[in-house]
Write a protein that holds these residues in place. Structure first.
Motif, PDB file in Angstrom:
ATOM      1  N   THR A  46       5.893  23.495  18.079  1.00  0.00           N
ATOM      2  CA  THR A  46       5.346  22.582  17.081  1.00  0.00           C
ATOM      3  C   THR A  46       5.403  21.130  17.527  1.00  0.00           C
ATOM      4  OG1 THR A  46       7.451  22.252  15.933  1.00  0.00           O
ATOM      5  CG2 THR A  46       6.121  24.164  15.269  1.00  0.00           C
ATOM      6  N   GLU A  47       6.114  20.834  18.609  1.00  0.00           N
ATOM      7  CA  GLU A  47       6.234  19.468  19.075  1.00  0.00           C
ATOM      8  C   GLU A  47       4.987  19.049  19.832  1.00  0.00           C
ATOM      9  OE1 GLU A  47       9.765  19.393  21.380  1.00  0.00           O
ATOM     10  OE2 GLU A  47      11.103  19.749  19.667  1.00  0.00           O
ATOM     11  N   ALA A  48       4.544  17.810  19.617  1.00  0.00           N
ATOM     12  CA  ALA A  48       3.344  17.311  20.282  1.00  0.00           C
ATOM     13  C   ALA A  48       3.596  17.167  21.781  1.00  0.00           C
ATOM     14  CB  ALA A  48       2.950  15.969  19.680  1.00  0.00           C
ATOM     15  N   PRO A  49       2.774  17.785  22.614  1.00  0.00           N
ATOM     16  CA  PRO A  49       2.955  17.666  24.061  1.00  0.00           C
ATOM     17  C   PRO A  49       2.722  16.232  24.523  1.00  0.00           C
ATOM     18  CG  PRO A  49       1.468  19.476  23.500  1.00  0.00           C
ATOM     19  CD  PRO A  49       1.652  18.661  22.264  1.00  0.00           C
ATOM     20  N   ARG A  50       3.364  15.875  25.609  1.00  0.00           N
ATOM     21  CA  ARG A  50       3.158  14.567  26.212  1.00  0.00           C
ATOM     22  C   ARG A  50       2.297  14.736  27.455  1.00  0.00           C
ATOM     23  NH1 ARG A  50       4.141  10.543  22.950  1.00  0.00           N
ATOM     24  NH2 ARG A  50       4.104   9.244  24.826  1.00  0.00           N
ATOM     25  N   GLY A 222     -14.403   3.088  21.404  1.00  0.00           N
ATOM     26  CA  GLY A 222     -13.254   3.301  22.271  1.00  0.00           C
ATOM     27  C   GLY A 222     -13.356   4.640  22.971  1.00  0.00           C
ATOM     28  N   THR A 223     -12.752   4.750  24.125  1.00  0.00           N
ATOM     29  CA  THR A 223     -12.799   5.999  24.883  1.00  0.00           C
ATOM     30  C   THR A 223     -11.485   6.203  25.628  1.00  0.00           C
ATOM     31  OG1 THR A 223     -14.143   7.302  26.453  1.00  0.00           O
ATOM     32  CG2 THR A 223     -13.824   4.961  26.947  1.00  0.00           C
ATOM     33  N   ALA A 224     -11.179   7.456  25.951  1.00  0.00           N
ATOM     34  CA  ALA A 224      -9.947   7.795  26.674  1.00  0.00           C
ATOM     35  C   ALA A 224     -10.083   9.205  27.233  1.00  0.00           C
ATOM     36  CB  ALA A 224      -8.730   7.705  25.756  1.00  0.00           C
ATOM     37  N   SER A 225      -9.220   9.535  28.187  1.00  0.00           N
ATOM     38  CA  SER A 225      -9.255  10.881  28.766  1.00  0.00           C
ATOM     39  C   SER A 225      -7.851  11.359  29.086  1.00  0.00           C
ATOM     40  CB  SER A 225     -10.121  10.922  30.030  1.00  0.00           C
ATOM     41  OG  SER A 225      -9.529  10.163  31.075  1.00  0.00           O
ATOM     42  N   VAL A 226      -7.735  12.672  29.289  1.00  0.00           N
ATOM     43  CA  VAL A 226      -6.502  13.318  29.749  1.00  0.00           C
ATOM     44  C   VAL A 226      -6.871  14.234  30.900  1.00  0.00           C
ATOM     45  CG1 VAL A 226      -4.625  14.901  29.192  1.00  0.00           C
ATOM     46  CG2 VAL A 226      -5.418  13.266  27.467  1.00  0.00           C
ATOM     47  N   GLU A 227      -6.121  14.160  31.983  1.00  0.00           N
ATOM     48  CA  GLU A 227      -6.338  15.056  33.127  1.00  0.00           C
ATOM     49  C   GLU A 227      -5.153  16.021  33.203  1.00  0.00           C
ATOM     50  OE1 GLU A 227      -7.027  14.861  37.969  1.00  0.00           O
ATOM     51  OE2 GLU A 227      -7.525  13.125  36.711  1.00  0.00           O
ATOM     52  N   LEU A 228      -5.455  17.318  33.120  1.00  0.00           N
ATOM     53  CA  LEU A 228      -4.420  18.336  33.171  1.00  0.00           C
ATOM     54  C   LEU A 228      -4.200  18.807  34.603  1.00  0.00           C
ATOM     55  CD1 LEU A 228      -5.537  20.379  30.021  1.00  0.00           C
ATOM     56  CD2 LEU A 228      -3.820  18.560  30.164  1.00  0.00           C
ATOM     57  N   ASP A 229      -3.033  19.411  34.869  1.00  0.00           N
ATOM     58  CA  ASP A 229      -2.684  19.819  36.224  1.00  0.00           C
ATOM     59  C   ASP A 229      -3.627  20.873  36.785  1.00  0.00           C
ATOM     60  OD1 ASP A 229      -0.553  18.094  36.205  1.00  0.00           O
ATOM     61  OD2 ASP A 229       0.917  19.616  35.606  1.00  0.00           O
ATOM     62  N   ASN A 230      -4.257  21.641  35.909  1.00  0.00           N
ATOM     63  CA  ASN A 230      -5.100  22.737  36.368  1.00  0.00           C
ATOM     64  C   ASN A 230      -6.532  22.320  36.669  1.00  0.00           C
ATOM     65  OD1 ASN A 230      -6.018  22.300  33.741  1.00  0.00           O
ATOM     66  ND2 ASN A 230      -4.739  23.947  32.927  1.00  0.00           N
ATOM     67  N   GLY A 231      -6.809  21.026  36.727  1.00  0.00           N
ATOM     68  CA  GLY A 231      -8.150  20.548  37.042  1.00  0.00           C
ATOM     69  C   GLY A 231      -9.046  20.396  35.825  1.00  0.00           C
ATOM     70  N   ASP A 258       2.070   4.931  20.690  1.00  0.00           N
ATOM     71  CA  ASP A 258       3.143   5.716  21.304  1.00  0.00           C
ATOM     72  C   ASP A 258       2.608   6.864  22.149  1.00  0.00           C
ATOM     73  OD1 ASP A 258       2.259   6.843  18.799  1.00  0.00           O
ATOM     74  OD2 ASP A 258       3.933   8.254  18.930  1.00  0.00           O
ATOM     75  N   LEU A 259       1.308   7.149  22.041  1.00  0.00           N
ATOM     76  CA  LEU A 259       0.703   8.215  22.836  1.00  0.00           C
ATOM     77  C   LEU A 259       0.196   7.713  24.189  1.00  0.00           C
ATOM     78  CD1 LEU A 259      -1.391   9.996  20.045  1.00  0.00           C
ATOM     79  CD2 LEU A 259       0.884  10.597  20.886  1.00  0.00           C
ATOM     80  N   ALA A 260       0.428   6.454  24.492  1.00  0.00           N
ATOM     81  CA  ALA A 260      -0.103   5.838  25.714  1.00  0.00           C
ATOM     82  C   ALA A 260       0.245   6.627  26.959  1.00  0.00           C
ATOM     83  CB  ALA A 260       0.418   4.414  25.845  1.00  0.00           C
ATOM     84  N   ILE A 261      -0.704   6.677  27.863  1.00  0.00           N
ATOM     85  CA  ILE A 261      -0.467   7.237  29.192  1.00  0.00           C
ATOM     86  C   ILE A 261      -0.330   6.068  30.158  1.00  0.00           C
ATOM     87  CG2 ILE A 261      -1.442   8.589  31.080  1.00  0.00           C
ATOM     88  CD1 ILE A 261      -2.775  10.366  29.039  1.00  0.00           C
ATOM     89  N   GLY A 262       0.833   5.926  30.743  1.00  0.00           N
ATOM     90  CA  GLY A 262       1.094   4.795  31.630  1.00  0.00           C
ATOM     91  C   GLY A 262       1.022   3.483  30.868  1.00  0.00           C
ATOM     92  N   ASP A 263       0.430   2.475  31.510  1.00  0.00           N
ATOM     93  CA  ASP A 263       0.340   1.148  30.896  1.00  0.00           C
ATOM     94  C   ASP A 263      -1.066   0.867  30.391  1.00  0.00           C
ATOM     95  OD1 ASP A 263      -0.987   0.946  33.274  1.00  0.00           O
ATOM     96  OD2 ASP A 263      -0.008  -0.919  33.918  1.00  0.00           O
ATOM     97  N   GLU A 264      -1.759   1.914  29.878  1.00  0.00           N
ATOM     98  CA  GLU A 264      -3.166   1.745  29.511  1.00  0.00           C
ATOM     99  C   GLU A 264      -3.392   0.705  28.419  1.00  0.00           C
ATOM    100  OE1 GLU A 264      -5.150   4.980  27.382  1.00  0.00           O
ATOM    101  OE2 GLU A 264      -3.195   5.896  27.000  1.00  0.00           O
ATOM    102  N   PHE A 265      -2.381   0.408  27.603  1.00  0.00           N
ATOM    103  CA  PHE A 265      -2.547  -0.596  26.564  1.00  0.00           C
ATOM    104  C   PHE A 265      -1.999  -1.955  26.990  1.00  0.00           C
ATOM    105  CE2 PHE A 265      -2.255   3.359  23.787  1.00  0.00           C
ATOM    106  CZ  PHE A 265      -3.640   3.515  23.761  1.00  0.00           C
ATOM    107  N   GLY A 266      -1.845  -2.121  28.293  1.00  0.00           N
ATOM    108  CA  GLY A 266      -1.494  -3.408  28.855  1.00  0.00           C
ATOM    109  C   GLY A 266      -0.194  -3.962  28.319  1.00  0.00           C
ATOM    110  N   ALA A 267      -0.235  -5.229  27.930  1.00  0.00           N
ATOM    111  CA  ALA A 267       0.974  -5.918  27.477  1.00  0.00           C
ATOM    112  C   ALA A 267       1.184  -5.771  25.979  1.00  0.00           C
ATOM    113  CB  ALA A 267       0.883  -7.399  27.854  1.00  0.00           C
ATOM    114  N   TYR A 268       0.575  -4.773  25.367  1.00  0.00           N
ATOM    115  CA  TYR A 268       0.675  -4.621  23.918  1.00  0.00           C
ATOM    116  C   TYR A 268       2.130  -4.449  23.471  1.00  0.00           C
ATOM    117  CZ  TYR A 268       0.356  -2.907  19.209  1.00  0.00           C
ATOM    118  OH  TYR A 268       0.538  -2.773  17.854  1.00  0.00           O
ATOM    119  N   LYS A 269       2.449  -5.071  22.335  1.00  0.00           N
ATOM    120  CA  LYS A 269       3.741  -4.886  21.683  1.00  0.00           C
ATOM    121  C   LYS A 269       3.551  -5.103  20.189  1.00  0.00           C
ATOM    122  CE  LYS A 269       5.081  -9.714  22.430  1.00  0.00           C
ATOM    123  NZ  LYS A 269       6.087 -10.610  23.040  1.00  0.00           N
ATOM    124  N   SER A 270       4.503  -4.702  19.393  1.00  0.00           N
ATOM    125  CA  SER A 270       4.408  -4.902  17.949  1.00  0.00           C
ATOM    126  C   SER A 270       4.297  -6.385  17.638  1.00  0.00           C
ATOM    127  CB  SER A 270       5.629  -4.315  17.241  1.00  0.00           C
ATOM    128  OG  SER A 270       5.667  -2.912  17.392  1.00  0.00           O
TER     129      SER A 270
END
Length: 396
Positions: A46-50, A222-231, A258-270
């Motif tokens: 039930t936990e959201a994958p990272r 807005g756009t975004a992607s996820v690359e999985l290990d299996n291609g 909080d779902l960011a992959i790497g530093d995709e949101f740059g210098a963002y902070k609250s």
């Protein structure tokens, strides 16, 4: 040209025959795994994958064979546009429309149990119902280029499957008739390309906003992607025009950062507490006199995996969950929330991988909403998130 058209159509039919039917197997395997593995594993399920990797462009165009074309009109009296997602070789298409006030076309044929014709274009447009006029321009472009299901003896006798949805942005540029038409759709197809995708005040996001009366902000693409290990690659694109808000009012941060992959949101902070309090106080005052507006978040999710029609519908359900992680509330009676999905069928996926795809879809769509919000720029009375909370954004 005609030989290449025939070859493309033959290859497309071959891919269609090779589609997997794993919907029932997926459900059974997942249930069996949870029953047999015990409480600890069931909890983990039930936990959201990272995810730790996105595609080269962090865009829906990272999915091989997916192109995006956009038309933007921000010259007075216009503030509107069209975004078209194009699969030249065809794809299995799906859709759900959970919003209470949608404007869409060719959604029903994408449902399980309907004809299995492949989709070629899914488009997002401004202009409310009038914006559906861009559909005819897209169809004309596809016909001229011989793209679609062949229905006659001539390779150019094609009948493409094109689906799409609208956002309400009427009167945001001044003239009520300054809205997308067939020429917008045709030009969007002319502009279709792979590679980086422009975000913010472009395409269908040109005249959008979010937050309703609670905290109005400029919306966008807005756009975004996820690359999985299996291609396998999953990519999303969205036009944000929501009555709900992407802002967490407890600290004015964006809900899905909080779902960011790497530093995709740059210098963002609250944002600073002072900026947050000031914005919420102003929003409270404005809400007493502000006018409600028609609103919608629409989008397209694509993957290079082989999925059947039931599975691409489940993929759209995953998009809905991602939407809910980034904006609250969603799916109101005044929302036209609509999601479209494409599976190009280049990579075979087993049951476990299909579950990963669904989770990646949820993640990518939520992150796409964050990008739309951060890339948007202020236009007139529609102030962007970064101008409202300058301490939050830094260099984006």
């Amino acid at each position: 040209m005609l030989d290449s058209v025939k070859s493309r159509q033959t290859d497309s039919r071959s891919r269609r025959r090779m589609r997997c039917s794993l919907g029932v197997g997926t459900a059974i395997a997942l249930l069996a795994a949870q029953i047999g593995a015990g409480p600890a594993s069931a909890q983990a399920a039930t936990e959201a994958p990272r995810f730790d990797k996105h595609g080269t462009n962090n865009a829906i165009t990272d999915v091989p064979g997916i192109l995006v074309g956009q038309v933007t009109r921000n010259d007075p009296p216009f503030l509107t546009g069209v975004t078209a997602v194009y699969a030249p070789d065809g794809a299995v298409g799906g859709a759900i429309v959970p919003g209470g006030w949608p404007g869409s076309i060719n959604v029903e044929v994408l449902q399980p149990g309907k004809n299995d014709q492949e989709s070629h274009v899914m488009f997002l447009t401004g202009g409310s119902y009038f914006g559906l006029g861009s559909f005819s321009g897209i169809m004309r472009w596809l016909e001229e280029h011989g793209v679609g299901m062949n229905v006659g003896t001539d390779p150019l006798h094609v009948d493409p499957l094109v689906s799409g949805a609208v956002v309400f942005d009427l009167l945001r540029g001044g003239d009520f008739k300054a809205r997308p038409d067939a020429d917008f759709g045709y030009q969007a197809m002319e502009n279709a390309k792979s590679g980086p995708v422009e975000q913010g005040n472009v395409g269908a996001g040109t005249g959008t906003r979010s937050g309703g009366k609670s905290l109005p902000l400029k919306g966008g693409i807005g756009t975004a992607s996820v690359e999985l290990d299996n291609g396998i690659i999953v990519g999303a694109i969205t036009a944000v025009n929501a009555v709900g808000t992407p802002v967490d009012f407890s600290d004015c941060s964006l809900r899905a950062v909080d779902l960011a992959i790497g530093d995709e949101f740059g210098a963002y902070k609250s944002p600073s507490r002072e900026e947050c309090d000031a914005a919420l106080e102003k929003a409270k005052i404005d809400a007493e006199t502000g006018k409600p507006h028609a609103n919608t978040t629409i989008g397209v999710l694509a993957t290079n995996a082989k999925l059947d029609k039931e599975q691409v519908k489940q993929l759209a359900e995953a998009v809905s969950r991602g939407h809910g992680r980034a904006i609250d509330p969603i799916h109101l009676i005044s929302d036209g929330d609509s999601y479209f999905t494409l599976a190009t069928g280049e990579v075979t996926a087993d049951d476990a991988q299909i579950q990963q795809i669904y989770a990646a879809a949820e993640n990518a769509f939520a992150r796409a909403i964050v990008h739309a919000t951060l890339k948007a720029t202020s236009v007139g009375e529609f102030v962007s998130y970064c101008d409202t909370f300058p301490s939050a954004c830094g260099a984006q």
